[in-house]
Design a protein around this motif. Structure first.
Motif, PDB file in Angstrom:
ATOM      1  N   LEU A   1       0.785  -1.231   0.000  1.00 29.70           N
ATOM      2  CA  LEU A   1       0.000   0.000   0.000  1.00 29.70           C
ATOM      3  C   LEU A   1       0.821   1.287   0.000  1.00 29.70           C
ATOM      4  O   LEU A   1       0.258   2.370  -0.204  1.00 29.70           O
ATOM      5  N   SER A   2       2.125   1.200   0.216  1.00 25.37           N
ATOM      6  CA  SER A   2       2.956   2.408   0.244  1.00 25.37           C
ATOM      7  C   SER A   2       3.981   2.396  -0.881  1.00 25.37           C
ATOM      8  O   SER A   2       4.796   1.469  -0.983  1.00 25.37           O
ATOM      9  N   ASP A   3       3.968   3.434  -1.695  1.00 24.28           N
ATOM     10  CA  ASP A   3       4.951   3.545  -2.774  1.00 24.28           C
ATOM     11  C   ASP A   3       6.325   3.941  -2.242  1.00 24.28           C
ATOM     12  O   ASP A   3       7.318   3.844  -2.969  1.00 24.28           O
ATOM     13  N   LYS A   4       6.396   4.384  -0.992  1.00 26.46           N
ATOM     14  CA  LYS A   4       7.687   4.764  -0.414  1.00 26.46           C
ATOM     15  C   LYS A   4       8.487   3.551   0.054  1.00 26.46           C
ATOM     16  O   LYS A   4       9.675   3.661   0.327  1.00 26.46           O
ATOM     17  N   ILE A   5       7.836   2.401   0.149  1.00 26.07           N
ATOM     18  CA  ILE A   5       8.523   1.163   0.526  1.00 26.07           C
ATOM     19  C   ILE A   5       9.096   0.519  -0.724  1.00 26.07           C
ATOM     20  O   ILE A   5       8.380   0.219  -1.682  1.00 26.07           O
ATOM     21  N   ARG A   6      10.424   0.316  -0.705  1.00 25.61           N
ATOM     22  CA  ARG A   6      11.077  -0.288  -1.878  1.00 25.61           C
ATOM     23  C   ARG A   6      11.052  -1.805  -1.819  1.00 25.61           C
ATOM     24  O   ARG A   6      10.967  -2.472  -2.853  1.00 25.61           O
ATOM     25  N   MET A   7      11.149  -2.390  -0.616  1.00 27.39           N
ATOM     26  CA  MET A   7      11.152  -3.845  -0.469  1.00 27.39           C
ATOM     27  C   MET A   7      10.637  -4.210   0.916  1.00 27.39           C
ATOM     28  O   MET A   7      10.591  -3.383   1.813  1.00 27.39           O
ATOM     29  N   GLY A   8      10.247  -5.475   1.077  1.00 22.78           N
ATOM     30  CA  GLY A   8       9.736  -5.913   2.363  1.00 22.78           C
ATOM     31  C   GLY A   8      10.141  -7.337   2.678  1.00 22.78           C
ATOM     32  O   GLY A   8      10.450  -8.130   1.785  1.00 22.78           O
ATOM     33  N   ALA A   9      10.126  -7.655   3.976  1.00 19.98           N
ATOM     34  CA  ALA A   9      10.456  -9.009   4.437  1.00 19.98           C
ATOM     35  C   ALA A   9       9.463  -9.419   5.520  1.00 19.98           C
ATOM     36  O   ALA A   9       9.235  -8.675   6.474  1.00 19.98           O
ATOM     37  N   CYS A  10       8.896 -10.601   5.346  1.00 19.43           N
ATOM     38  CA  CYS A  10       7.885 -11.118   6.267  1.00 19.43           C
ATOM     39  C   CYS A  10       8.326 -12.473   6.800  1.00 19.43           C
ATOM     40  O   CYS A  10       8.645 -13.379   6.029  1.00 19.43           O
ATOM     41  N   VAL A  11       8.336 -12.610   8.125  1.00 17.67           N
ATOM     42  CA  VAL A  11       8.658 -13.884   8.764  1.00 17.67           C
ATOM     43  C   VAL A  11       7.406 -14.393   9.478  1.00 17.67           C
ATOM     44  O   VAL A  11       6.827 -13.709  10.321  1.00 17.67           O
ATOM     45  N   CYS A  12       6.952 -15.572   9.105  1.00 13.95           N
ATOM     46  CA  CYS A  12       5.855 -16.265   9.802  1.00 13.95           C
ATOM     47  C   CYS A  12       4.520 -15.539   9.759  1.00 13.95           C
ATOM     48  O   CYS A  12       3.865 -15.364  10.801  1.00 13.95           O
ATOM     49  N   TRP A  13       4.095 -15.108   8.574  1.00  9.94           N
ATOM     50  CA  TRP A  13       2.695 -14.666   8.428  1.00  9.94           C
ATOM     51  C   TRP A  13       2.310 -14.655   6.947  1.00  9.94           C
ATOM     52  O   TRP A  13       2.349 -13.626   6.280  1.00  9.94           O
ATOM     53  N   MET A  14       1.909 -15.804   6.478  1.00 11.59           N
ATOM     54  CA  MET A  14       1.285 -15.884   5.154  1.00 11.59           C
ATOM     55  C   MET A  14       0.537 -17.210   5.076  1.00 11.59           C
ATOM     56  O   MET A  14       1.047 -18.246   5.507  1.00 11.59           O
ATOM     57  N   VAL A  15      -0.678 -17.144   4.520  1.00 14.21           N
ATOM     58  CA  VAL A  15      -1.522 -18.327   4.433  1.00 14.21           C
ATOM     59  C   VAL A  15      -2.678 -17.983   3.498  1.00 14.21           C
ATOM     60  O   VAL A  15      -2.864 -16.812   3.145  1.00 14.21           O
ATOM     61  N   THR A  16      -3.442 -18.977   3.089  1.00 14.71           N
ATOM     62  CA  THR A  16      -4.674 -18.715   2.350  1.00 14.71           C
ATOM     63  C   THR A  16      -5.856 -18.860   3.309  1.00 14.71           C
ATOM     64  O   THR A  16      -5.805 -19.649   4.269  1.00 14.71           O
ATOM     65  N   SER A  17      -6.916 -18.129   3.050  1.00 11.91           N
ATOM     66  CA  SER A  17      -8.053 -18.115   3.973  1.00 11.91           C
ATOM     67  C   SER A  17      -8.770 -19.456   4.054  1.00 11.91           C
ATOM     68  O   SER A  17      -9.330 -19.801   5.096  1.00 11.91           O
ATOM     69  N   ASP A  18      -8.762 -20.235   2.961  1.00 11.86           N
ATOM     70  CA  ASP A  18      -9.457 -21.523   3.013  1.00 11.86           C
ATOM     71  C   ASP A  18      -8.805 -22.469   4.007  1.00 11.86           C
ATOM     72  O   ASP A  18      -9.484 -23.316   4.612  1.00 11.86           O
ATOM     73  N   VAL A  19      -7.499 -22.329   4.217  1.00  9.93           N
ATOM     74  CA  VAL A  19      -6.804 -23.148   5.208  1.00  9.93           C
ATOM     75  C   VAL A  19      -6.873 -22.501   6.590  1.00  9.93           C
ATOM     76  O   VAL A  19      -6.974 -23.189   7.612  1.00  9.93           O
ATOM     77  N   GLN A  20      -6.825 -21.186   6.630  1.00 10.42           N
ATOM     78  CA  GLN A  20      -6.878 -20.488   7.916  1.00 10.42           C
ATOM     79  C   GLN A  20      -8.245 -20.620   8.589  1.00 10.42           C
ATOM     80  O   GLN A  20      -8.333 -20.866   9.794  1.00 10.42           O
ATOM     81  N   LEU A  21      -9.315 -20.505   7.819  1.00 11.89           N
ATOM     82  CA  LEU A  21     -10.666 -20.427   8.381  1.00 11.89           C
ATOM     83  C   LEU A  21     -11.379 -21.765   8.354  1.00 11.89           C
ATOM     84  O   LEU A  21     -12.489 -21.890   7.822  1.00 11.89           O
ATOM     85  N   THR A  22     -10.742 -22.762   8.937  1.00 16.73           N
ATOM     86  CA  THR A  22     -11.331 -24.095   9.009  1.00 16.73           C
ATOM     87  C   THR A  22     -10.849 -24.767  10.283  1.00 16.73           C
ATOM     88  O   THR A  22      -9.799 -24.411  10.825  1.00 16.73           O
ATOM     89  N   THR A  23     -11.612 -25.738  10.754  1.00 11.61           N
ATOM     90  CA  THR A  23     -11.212 -26.479  11.957  1.00 11.61           C
ATOM     91  C   THR A  23     -10.375 -27.708  11.626  1.00 11.61           C
ATOM     92  O   THR A  23      -9.878 -28.363  12.530  1.00 11.61           O
ATOM     93  N   ARG A  24     -10.182 -27.981  10.347  1.00 10.10           N
ATOM     94  CA  ARG A  24      -9.583 -29.283  10.009  1.00 10.10           C
ATOM     95  C   ARG A  24      -8.103 -29.379  10.364  1.00 10.10           C
ATOM     96  O   ARG A  24      -7.543 -30.471  10.368  1.00 10.10           O
ATOM     97  N   TYR A  25      -7.442 -28.271  10.670  1.00 16.36           N
ATOM     98  CA  TYR A  25      -6.030 -28.336  11.057  1.00 16.36           C
ATOM     99  C   TYR A  25      -5.839 -28.140  12.552  1.00 16.36           C
ATOM    100  O   TYR A  25      -4.724 -27.923  13.023  1.00 16.36           O
ATOM    101  N   GLY A  26      -6.937 -28.175  13.305  1.00 12.01           N
ATOM    102  CA  GLY A  26      -6.841 -28.150  14.757  1.00 12.01           C
ATOM    103  C   GLY A  26      -6.568 -26.796  15.373  1.00 12.01           C
ATOM    104  O   GLY A  26      -6.193 -26.711  16.541  1.00 12.01           O
TER     105      GLY A  26
END
Length: 416
Positions: free
Chosen positions: A296-321
């Motif tokens: 969302l910011s054009d002032k950011i040239r690059m980014g790094a993310c540790v431990c936060w990415m998933v798809t909602s179909d896997v996140q919003l279900t009880t099948r993974y406990g």
């Protein structure tokens, strides 16, 4: 008072009355030497307590393990019509603009911008190769925010990192999870050192980056650190405050991202910062904040993310406990009708982006992570920018150990 609070208060009153009566009966039974009567009263009381604490249930229900029983149907209807490759927009720049506009629309009204940052330095100390400042700035017309700022020694303009703190269900500290607090703040520094030991292999990530020559900035998100509640820390109150904010027509999660955009704008104004070389990084909720900010910011040239990415179909279900699948900290109302997490992160394309997943992370199941990584790779590849997106894995639980920090540093040196 909410119904649940009333029920809790009523139960507490029942317990108090019961134990008062029990104490009186015990005294009378001792006088009469009638132990049998007392034991009978005690058993009846224990039965009373058991009934008072058990949940009331009906035979018919619509929610199970905090999810609707029709969750699979909801997931099937999440078709993400605005995703790249799904939408009818064929020009990538037009798509980026449209997708970003939709995200901002779903984030609801932003806090009004301040006319002047009115920055002041509250405290300052020299550290090993860099100067540390605690500052305060007028981040919006509504509020001032305190932040920690690290400035490498030496003249000239430096690359800068907006370092975004995690959630961790620990709200007492925020920015101090990223940058070592000042020595005179003994209560906070003990807590921060314990947190760094637990999640960051004993390192203050921001201080390490400053020694590498980066200007490092970190501010509290709303409800963390010096932006918390006057009454003190209570994790459960985050959801209550977020609900109240929605009643104002605002999103607390969106305010966090709006603030991250505003602090990046502030960073770009500093005379010792090279505004063309600003990046962002974070772990857990900080990782979510990083890819949202990069998108969302054009002032950011690059980014790094540790431990936060998933798809909602896997996140919003009880099948993974998972017991808690969503949460107000990343809740943008209505956005799932248009875009999933990897689609939003793809708005950052063709910027260099690094995503690291911990293989023992129980918060983000591997199938959802791999699917999300695949979606993003398709987007970067479609724009002939595949080399700018790196996805990697570490053998660790949900955390940002030194191994992950070193991977991020290598990526920063390569692209910033």
């Amino acid at each position: 008072m909410r119904k649940s609070q009333k029920e809790s208060t009523n139960k507490s009153k029942k317990y108090f009355r019961f134990f008062c009566v029990l104490a009186i009966l015990h005294y009378l039974c001792r006088l009469m030497k009638r132990t049998t009567i007392f034991i009978g009263c005690l058993l009846a009381g224990l039965l009373f307590c058991s009934q008072a604490t058990s949940a009331q249930k009906r035979e018919q229900f619509e929610f199970y393990k905090n999810m609707p029983v029709y969750a699979d149907s909801l997931i099937a209807d999440m078709t993400y019509p605005l995703a790249w490759g799904t939408s009818g927009i064929k020009d990538f720049n037009e798509w980026r603009a449209a997708a970003r506009a939709k995200v901002l629309e779903c984030m609801m009204t932003p806090p009004p911008a301040a006319s002047d940052y009115d920055m002041r330095v509250i405290a300052e100390e020299q550290r090993d190769g860099y100067k540390a400042q605690k500052i305060e700035l007028q981040l919006s017309r509504y509020y001032k925010v305190r932040a920690l700022l690290l400035i490498p020694d030496g003249k000239g303009k430096h690359p800068a990192i907006n370092l975004l703190h995690d959630h961790g269900a620990h709200l007492f500290i925020g920015k101090e999870k990223m940058i070592r607090p000042f020595a005179d703040d003994s209560l906070v520094i003990r807590d921060a050192e314990a947190w760094a030991e637990n999640l960051y292999d004993g390192h203050f990530w921001g201080d390490d980056l400053a020694r590498e020559g980066y200007v490092v900035f970190s501010a509290d998100a709303p409800m963390w650190g010096e932006r918390g509640r006057k009454e003190g820390v209570d994790r459960q109150k985050y959801d209550v405050v977020a609900g109240n904010m929605m009643m104002y027509g605002r999103s607390l999660s969106a305010f966090m991202t709006y603030d991250d955009i505003a602090t990046t704008d502030f960073l770009a104004t500093l005379p010792f910062v090279d505004a063309s070389r600003i990046g962002c990084a974070g772990c857990s909720m900080g990782g979510y904040r990083a890819w949202m900010l990069a998108a969302l910011s054009d002032k950011i040239r690059m980014g790094a993310c540790v431990c936060w990415m998933v798809t909602s179909d896997v996140q919003l279900t009880t099948r993974y406990g998972r017991g808690e699948n969503g949460g107000f900290a990343n809740c943008i109302p209505a956005l799932r009708q248009y875009l999933d997490y990897p689609h939003i992160a793809s708005i950052a394309c063709p910027k260099p982006m690094l995503f690291i997943h911990a293989t023992k992370d129980k918060l983000f199941p591997m199938p959802g992570v791999e699917k999300a990584f695949g979606i993003m790779h398709q987007v970067w590849d479609s724009q002939k920018a595949g080399s700018s997106l790196e996805t990697d894995y570490i053998d660790a639980p949900h955390s940002c150990p030194l191994e992950a920090q070193q991977k991020v540093l290598k990526f920063l040196k390569k692209h910033l």
